[in-house]
Design an enzyme around this catalytic site. Structure first.
Site, short mmCIF file in Angstrom:
data_model
loop_
_atom_site.label_atom_id
_atom_site.label_comp_id
_atom_site.label_asym_id
_atom_site.label_seq_id
_atom_site.Cartn_x
_atom_site.Cartn_y
_atom_site.Cartn_z
N PRO A 68 0.87 -1.34 -0.11
CA PRO A 68 -0.07 -0.05 0.15
C PRO A 68 0.77 1.20 -0.04
O PRO A 68 1.53 1.52 1.10
CB PRO A 68 -0.78 -0.09 1.28
CG PRO A 68 -0.74 -1.46 1.78
CD PRO A 68 0.56 -1.97 1.10
N GLU A 69 1.08 1.88 -0.95
CA GLU A 69 1.35 3.37 -1.17
C GLU A 69 0.11 4.25 -1.33
O GLU A 69 -1.03 3.96 -0.96
CB GLU A 69 2.30 3.51 -2.39
CG GLU A 69 3.38 2.28 -2.00
CD GLU A 69 4.72 2.42 -3.43
OE1 GLU A 69 4.91 3.58 -3.56
OE2 GLU A 69 5.41 1.41 -3.53
N LYS A 128 0.60 7.99 3.20
CA LYS A 128 0.13 6.50 3.25
C LYS A 128 -0.93 6.42 4.88
O LYS A 128 -1.18 5.15 5.25
CB LYS A 128 1.33 5.60 3.52
CG LYS A 128 2.05 5.48 2.28
CD LYS A 128 3.54 4.73 2.70
CE LYS A 128 4.42 5.03 1.71
NZ LYS A 128 5.66 4.59 2.08
N ARG A 156 16.48 0.21 0.80
CA ARG A 156 15.59 -0.43 0.02
C ARG A 156 16.05 -1.10 -1.24
O ARG A 156 16.87 -0.47 -1.91
CB ARG A 156 14.23 0.32 -0.31
CG ARG A 156 13.48 0.90 0.96
CD ARG A 156 12.75 -0.30 1.71
NE ARG A 156 12.59 -0.11 2.88
CZ ARG A 156 12.79 -0.75 4.13
NH1 ARG A 156 13.55 -1.86 4.01
NH2 ARG A 156 12.45 -0.12 5.19
#
Length: 260
Positions: free
Chosen positions: A2-3, A59, A250
DNA sequence: ATTGTGGCCTGCCCGC
DNA sequence: TGCGGGCAGGCCACAA
């Protein structure tokens, strides 16, 4: 995961419960409550209250209650919302495609029926009373050139790390970050503060257009780069093997030929 | 203050 | 066929 695109669809789904009064709070997972909240504290604050609106920044989404309390919902990497048995998103990238009631971490049941459930297999999301919105930067989907100039500042951190920093800019996750930087032709590892005014303006435009495009396509995982996000992936534009590395903590894919 | 790192969480996939 | 290690990343605590 979920962004901001997925969370916005969750917020729209939650609009269904505006006008409803909470009959019961279901909080089987105390660990899922953040900011020092406990099941009894959340129950006291939320039960018998009426939902008067919804909101979102980045978010983070929340329900506005009629006593002024905001019930904040975060979804981590695998969190989904289900309202009255229906979820706007069936399966998340990197998340399981099946359903399991054991993953229901939080729920609201309403006086005249229906319920809102937050399902999160990996428990990386959370629920918080009156989340601190001042800790979030400007909304990425509408970011202006001026806002992005402030967000990047003169930081020496990698450009991608700055985009992912929710206090600088709210809503960008790993997939939108890589897709945007690939579309902008910018190296994720270049210092954030090293962009000139034209670069910043171009990046702001690319951010907005990328979010718009991915929203239209159906999610943050629908970018052109996404299908090549694997170890033997190649650039969808020039065919060069993509570079895979860690930037900003990341996994990062980029085209060494076009994002120098 | 800013930047970087590690850990949390757990389902799933791959290789043995 | 079962098993174990690695992987995914949003977020936060902590260190330098």
């Amino acid at each position: 995961m979920p962004e901001l695109i997925e969370v916005e669809s969750y917020r729209q789904a939650a609009d269904r419960v505006v006008g409803r009064t909470v009959r019961a709070v279901v909080a089987p997972d105390a660990w899922f409550l953040k900011g020092g909240a406990t099941p009894s504290v959340v129950t006291a604050a939320v039960e018998r209250r009426t939902v008067v609106g919804t909101g979102r920044r980045g978010k983070l989404m929340w329900l506005d209650l009629d006593d002024g309390v905001q019930l904040g919902l975060r979804f981590g990497m695998t969190g989904r919302i289900v309202v009255d048995g229906f979820g706007p998103i069936d399966a998340l990238e990197y998340g399981p495609s099946r359903q399991d009631p054991a993953w229901d971490r939080f729920g609201l049941e309403f006086v005249r029926g229906g319920r809102l459930v937050l399902s999160d297999p990996r428990r990386l999301g959370g629920v918080e009373l009156d989340p601190d919105l001042s800790r979030l930067g400007p909304e990425a989907s509408t970011v202006t050139r001026k806002e992005l100039t402030v967000a990047l500042g003169s930081s020496s951190a990698p450009l991608k790390a700055a985009l992912l920093d929710q206090s600088r800019l709210a809503g960008v996750g790993n997939l939108i970050a890589d897709e945007t930087l690939w579309r902008a032709g910018m190296d994720p590892a270049r210092p954030a503060g090293g962009l000139d005014a034209d670069d910043v303006a171009a990046l702001a435009r690319t951010l907005r257009s990328t979010v718009r495009l991915l929203t239209r396509r159906g999610g943050s995982h629908t970018g052109d780069l996404q299908e090549q996000r694997h170890r033997s992936g190649t650039c969808p534009r020039c065919g060069e093997p993509l570079e895979r590395r860690t930037v900003g903590g990341r996994t990062t894919y980029s085209c060494p030929a076009e994002q120098g």
